[in-house]
Design a protein around this motif. Structure first.
Motif, mmCIF file in Angstrom:
data_model
loop_
_atom_site.group_PDB
_atom_site.id
_atom_site.type_symbol
_atom_site.label_atom_id
_atom_site.label_comp_id
_atom_site.label_asym_id
_atom_site.label_seq_id
_atom_site.Cartn_x
_atom_site.Cartn_y
_atom_site.Cartn_z
ATOM 1 N N PHE A 134 0.836 -1.203 0.000
ATOM 2 C CA PHE A 134 0.000 0.000 0.000
ATOM 3 C C PHE A 134 0.869 1.250 0.000
ATOM 4 O O PHE A 134 0.642 2.173 -0.774
ATOM 5 N N GLU A 135 1.877 1.267 0.875
ATOM 6 C CA GLU A 135 2.773 2.421 0.983
ATOM 7 C C GLU A 135 3.468 2.712 -0.349
ATOM 8 O O GLU A 135 3.653 3.869 -0.718
ATOM 9 N N ASP A 182 -0.497 7.657 -3.070
ATOM 10 C CA ASP A 182 -0.138 9.049 -3.299
ATOM 11 C C ASP A 182 0.346 9.575 -1.944
ATOM 12 O O ASP A 182 -0.418 9.614 -0.976
ATOM 13 N N LYS A 183 1.598 9.956 -1.865
ATOM 14 C CA LYS A 183 2.211 10.343 -0.579
ATOM 15 C C LYS A 183 1.532 11.573 0.037
ATOM 16 O O LYS A 183 1.463 11.688 1.255
ATOM 17 N N ASP A 184 1.011 12.467 -0.780
ATOM 18 C CA ASP A 184 0.364 13.672 -0.255
ATOM 19 C C ASP A 184 -1.043 13.392 0.270
ATOM 20 O O ASP A 184 -1.474 13.990 1.244
ATOM 21 N N LYS A 185 -1.754 12.474 -0.385
ATOM 22 C CA LYS A 185 -3.142 12.197 -0.022
ATOM 23 C C LYS A 185 -3.294 11.032 0.947
ATOM 24 O O LYS A 185 -4.321 10.888 1.596
ATOM 25 N N GLY A 186 -2.299 10.148 1.026
ATOM 26 C CA GLY A 186 -2.358 9.009 1.944
ATOM 27 C C GLY A 186 -3.277 7.887 1.497
ATOM 28 O O GLY A 186 -3.655 7.039 2.293
ATOM 29 N N ASP A 236 -15.249 6.717 -3.220
ATOM 30 C CA ASP A 236 -14.627 8.040 -3.247
ATOM 31 C C ASP A 236 -13.537 8.181 -4.311
ATOM 32 O O ASP A 236 -12.887 9.213 -4.403
ATOM 33 N N GLY A 237 -13.317 7.132 -5.113
ATOM 34 C CA GLY A 237 -12.340 7.207 -6.191
ATOM 35 C C GLY A 237 -10.914 6.896 -5.775
ATOM 36 O O GLY A 237 -9.992 7.066 -6.559
ATOM 37 N N ALA A 238 -10.722 6.468 -4.530
ATOM 38 C CA ALA A 238 -9.387 6.159 -4.022
ATOM 39 C C ALA A 238 -9.473 4.913 -3.137
ATOM 40 O O ALA A 238 -10.555 4.536 -2.693
ATOM 41 N N LEU A 239 -8.313 4.301 -2.906
ATOM 42 C CA LEU A 239 -8.265 3.128 -2.024
ATOM 43 C C LEU A 239 -7.568 3.486 -0.726
ATOM 44 O O LEU A 239 -6.420 3.940 -0.737
ATOM 45 N N THR A 240 -8.253 3.274 0.383
ATOM 46 C CA THR A 240 -7.617 3.393 1.684
ATOM 47 C C THR A 240 -6.800 2.127 1.916
ATOM 48 O O THR A 240 -6.894 1.161 1.160
#
Length: 120
Positions: free
Chosen positions: A35-36, A40-44, A80-84
């Protein structure tokens, strides 16, 4: 899903091997590391753009655009268009049918244990 590396080993084959070798905690740690690498480093979170840019870190450079989009939409549980991190881990387990079967077996075993010990 595309093969990982030149040896033709698919992700579906690799994750159960990793689980057996690393154990549960080790596998979760490796998934967190993955995951890391992809986020995206700015958005987490992992965005489609960060997945495109960083896919090669996990041997996924051969995935086509529609496969990346599909992977994102399949894993994006809240829309939301992103993966946590949690969505990413759930997606990795869902992409490995063998590991999912083993996971359900462990859940059933744990539930049976709870039922047996709480009914006494």
């Amino acid at each position: 899903m595309a093969a990982i590396g030149k040896g033709g080993v698919s992700f579906e084959d690799l994750l159960p091997v990793m689980a057996n070798k690393l154990g549960g905690e080790g596998l979760i740690k490796e998934l967190c590391n993955g995951f890391e690498l992809l986020m995206d480093k700015d958005k987490g979170v992992i965005t489609l753009d960060s997945l495109r840019k960083n896919a090669a870190f996990l041997g996924l450079q051969d995935l086509k655009e529609d496969e990346l989009v599909s992977m994102m939409s399949e894993g994006d549980l809240d829309g939301d268009g992103a993966l946590t991190q949690m969505e990413f881990c759930v997606l990795m387990f869902r992409l490995s049918p063998e590991l999912m079967e083993e996971s359900w077996f462990c859940v059933e075993e744990a539930l049976q244990y709870e039922i047996n010990n709480n009914s006494k």
